[in-house]
Write an enzyme that holds these catalytic residues in place. Structure first.
Site: not given
Ligand code: UT7
Length: 320
Positions: A238, A114, A268
């Site tokens: 980004h 990215c 993204n």
């Molecule tokens: O270009 C660079 C590429 N990548 C990035 O920039 C990604 C950087 N990371 C992020 O943007 C975020 O970490 C995410 C959007 C990927 C995830 O958001 P988060 O607030 O960090 O959520 P999390 O991974 O801590 O997950 C929280 C909860 C989890 O459930 P539990 O364990 O609390 O029960 C996940 O399983 O949300 C759950 N979860 C979802 N729920 C509904 C993860 N993805 C989803 C989803 N829908 N799509």
């Protein structure tokens, strides 16, 4: 590192391309264990595009940029194409685009994930500083094909698109004021896709590191340019997650209103995200002559890149 460019460059044309297939949060809600509310609140993304090819989108964006600059492919000395999702492993996507746009000069791909477009911007200035006259720089991606559409952790985030700029030599300093490029290969497993396979990502850790490297890199470019955040007219980050942008803005002291945002419509798009957001801001009259514009990206690698451009280039007619 500041560029002591003996011969600067300026942007004289731009173009973007998005494929036709719109995938909304509701589409994911219908088939994955997720909701529109979760995706919107946690990421800021409402829809993204699928379809197209990396070369096809690059050709469309590149052709628009050439047209705006009043040039044809024959006028271009070099094509730099940033992508992590080439259509072929061999040859470079730049070679495919070169043929279609009838460009005579050198052609190569850059993969800095990215951060690729900003890496390319700096390299384009370097080529021009060394004597080339015109460089076509494109960021183009088809991330949907390396994303498992059944995996809610990644499918909701990534989309396809392209953005391009033409850079032309000018006497004197040109637009690039300062830059900072970096990479930490020890973090490479946080976000990876094997050849022929799907992307995997440790989202939380990428999020945490992303905020840190964006802020550190932006500060390095600002310090090198002898500027403060108050001197920035626009920040083009980004487009990965609105919460990453929010956190970086508040740490840097840049109001979120001064950032360019398209991720709600594009998701993204990796190396295409910064040119897509930049072009959107320019076309909406948000860039004026001599504005300081900060471009800042981060991504797999883990790579990061920032650059400050003092806008001396083309503007839409009403702003020129
Ligand atoms: O270009 C660079 C590429 N990548 C990035 O920039 C990604 C950087 N990371 C992020 O943007 C975020 O970490 C995410 C959007 C990927 C995830 O958001 P988060 O607030 O960090 O959520 P999390 O991974 O801590 O997950 C929280 C909860 C989890 O459930 P539990 O364990 O609390 O029960 C996940 O399983 O949300 C759950 N979860 C979802 N729920 C509904 C993860 N993805 C989803 C989803 N829908 N799509």
């Amino acid at each position: 590192m500041t560029t002591p460019a003996p011969r600067g460059a300026t942007i004289t044309g731009w173009g973007t391309a998005l494929p036709d297939i719109i995938v909304t949060n509701a589409d994911f809600e219908a088939r994955l264990d997720t909701t529109d509310e979760w995706i919107s609140e946690r990421t800021g993304i409402r829809e993204r595009r699928h379809g197209g090819t990396t070369a096809g989108l690059a050709v469309e964006a590149g052709r628009k940029a050439l047209d705006m600059a009043g040039l044809t492919g024959a006028d271009i000395d070099f094509i730099l194409l940033a992508t992590t999702t080439p259509d072929y492993q061999i040859p470079s996507t730049a070679s495919q685009v070169q043929e279609e746009l009838e460009i005579n000069g050198g052609a190569c791909d850059i993969n800095a994930a990215c951060s690729g477009f900003v890496y390319g911007l700096v390299q384009a200035h370097g080529l021009i500083a060394m004597g080339l006259n015109r460089v076509l720089l494109i960021g183009s991606e088809t991330l949907a094909k390396v994303t498992d559409q059944e995996d809610r952790n990644t499918a909701i985030l990534f989309g396809n698109g392209a953005g391009a700029v033409v850079l032309e030599a000018v006497e004197g300093e040109g637009q690039l004021v300062s830059f900072d490029l970096g990479s930490d290969g020890t973090a490479r497993e946080l976000l990876e896709a094997p050849i022929g396979g799907y992307m995997s990502m440790v989202g939380k850790e990428v999020f945490r590191k992303a905020v840190t490297v964006m802020v550190d890199s932006a500060r390095a470019s600002l310090a090198d340019a002898n500027l403060t955040p108050d001197d920035l007219a626009l920040m083009v980050p980004h487009q990965a997650n609105i919460r990453i942008i929010d956190a970086a803005c508040s740490r840097l002291g840049v109001p979120i209103e001064r950032t360019a945002i398209v991720l709600d419509r594009t998701g993204n798009t990796s190396s295409a995200s910064i040119p897509l957001a930049l072009v959107d801001a320019i076309e909406n009259g948000r860039v004026k002559r001599n504005d300081n514009v900060l471009l800042v990206g981060f991504g797999a690698g883990m790579s990061w890149a920032s650059a400050i451009v003092r806008w001396t280039g083309r503007l839409p007619e009403e702003n020129a």
